[in-house]
Design an enzyme around this catalytic site. Sequence first.
Site, PDB file in Angstrom:
ATOM      1  N   GLY A   8      41.221  33.590  47.905  1.00 26.13           N
ATOM      2  CA  GLY A   8      40.746  32.828  46.805  1.00 26.13           C
ATOM      3  C   GLY A   8      41.822  31.749  46.435  1.00 26.13           C
ATOM      4  N   GLN A  12      42.267  27.726  40.957  1.00 26.24           N
ATOM      5  CA  GLN A  12      43.129  27.227  39.546  1.00 26.24           C
ATOM      6  C   GLN A  12      44.420  27.767  39.800  1.00 26.24           C
ATOM      7  OE1 GLN A  12      42.315  28.422  35.493  1.00 26.24           O
ATOM      8  NE2 GLN A  12      43.486  26.666  34.970  1.00 26.24           N
ATOM      9  N   ILE A  35      36.986  31.326  50.785  1.00 24.41           N
ATOM     10  CA  ILE A  35      35.888  31.158  51.326  1.00 24.41           C
ATOM     11  C   ILE A  35      35.371  29.951  51.907  1.00 24.41           C
ATOM     12  CG2 ILE A  35      34.461  31.064  49.373  1.00 24.41           C
ATOM     13  CD1 ILE A  35      32.530  33.192  50.417  1.00 24.41           C
ATOM     14  N   TYR A 141      31.527  40.114  33.990  1.00 22.52           N
ATOM     15  CA  TYR A 141      33.091  39.811  34.378  1.00 22.52           C
ATOM     16  C   TYR A 141      34.032  40.792  33.753  1.00 22.52           C
ATOM     17  CZ  TYR A 141      37.511  37.238  34.635  1.00 22.52           C
ATOM     18  OH  TYR A 141      38.502  36.546  34.857  1.00 22.52           O
TER      19      TYR A 141
END
Length: 318
Positions: A8, A12, A35, A141
């Site tokens: 990833g 950010q 990805i 989450y």
Amino acid sequence: MKRILITGALGQIGSELTDELRSMYGNDSVVVSDIRESKDKAKQNGPFEIINTTDAKRINEVVCKYDVGQIYHLASILSANAEKNPQFAWNVNMNSLYNILEIAREKKCSIFTPSSIAAFGPNSPSENTPQDTIQRPTSIYGVTKVAGELLCDYYFQKFGVDVRGVRYPGLVSWKTLPGGGTTDYAVDIYYKAIEKNKYTCFLNEKTSLDMMYMPDAIKASILVMQADPAKLIHRNAFNVTAMSFTPPVLADSIRKYIPEFTMDYDVDPERQGIADSWPDSLDDSAAREQWNWKPDFTLDMMTQDMLANLKKKLQKGE
Ligand code: NAD
Ligand code: SER
């Protein structure tokens, strides 16, 4: 030296962690993966691989190809996006972490994987939220973050996998936009302050949340991995924070540098509900005691640095 893999990595945090780790260990020592392809291939100054972290075979190929010894696992779906598709968020967040832990167990890699303030819920103490307390989050989450914390503890206790992490608060940065979280307003506000002198906030004026400037988040991520294991009473999910503020307090800080800045509110019930379930302020004394954690940036220092860097970036049209 064995290489470091970041998953990833175009997000950010990953985009800035890549720069820091490459400056510390050399470009070739840090394998960047995501990805998706980077939009700006010219900026790639070291190995890049496409990895979907729900694909264990693909992670394994890259770990073997580059002789990886440490993984910063950042691939995840953040809070607001996760709530739009909870099944997808569970699949990405949980199965990716499971794949990474299994590969770490087999290949003896150390792992950094972040949790979040989202791992707390409405019945956790909201002021000075302790390191160890009730964790019953109400967002999908947050559920994946608590389950992940427990799974990491299990892999350490059962298999001896050296897995560590922090509970990041909302992160503020200017290099890469945030990826669909509830704390994104605290980044967006700086863009709109420069572009329009005006911002419409999707959280209400009473919403107090922990926040941190990205250089401190990168520092915490590296420090916890460098910590002496003999001094770690906890291993995963250390509370870390730098500041805690409401939207009007952030707006006041911006007004010190852009006096004409104004803010109004158009509250988004979904993100407000998520924010209301999170702590107002964290107690990060365990991190301070066990690995000397201490942030460098105050709110006004962050505002000054954000505005200066964002102005340059926006002038260049980036
Ligand atoms: P981000 O959304 O900016 O980046 C996530 C990256 O993961 C993206 O580049 C995306 O393309 C990639 N990704 C998504 N699904 C993937 C998959 N299946 N395989 C591989 N890559 C995939 O997120 P971030 O802010 O950089 O967050 C990184 C980690 O830090 C996450 O675990 C997040 O929960 C945690 N965290 C972030 C914050 C914050 O404020 N940014 C706060 C607390 C915790
Ligand atoms: N910044 C993150 C989010 O809002 C917190 O984990 O999702």
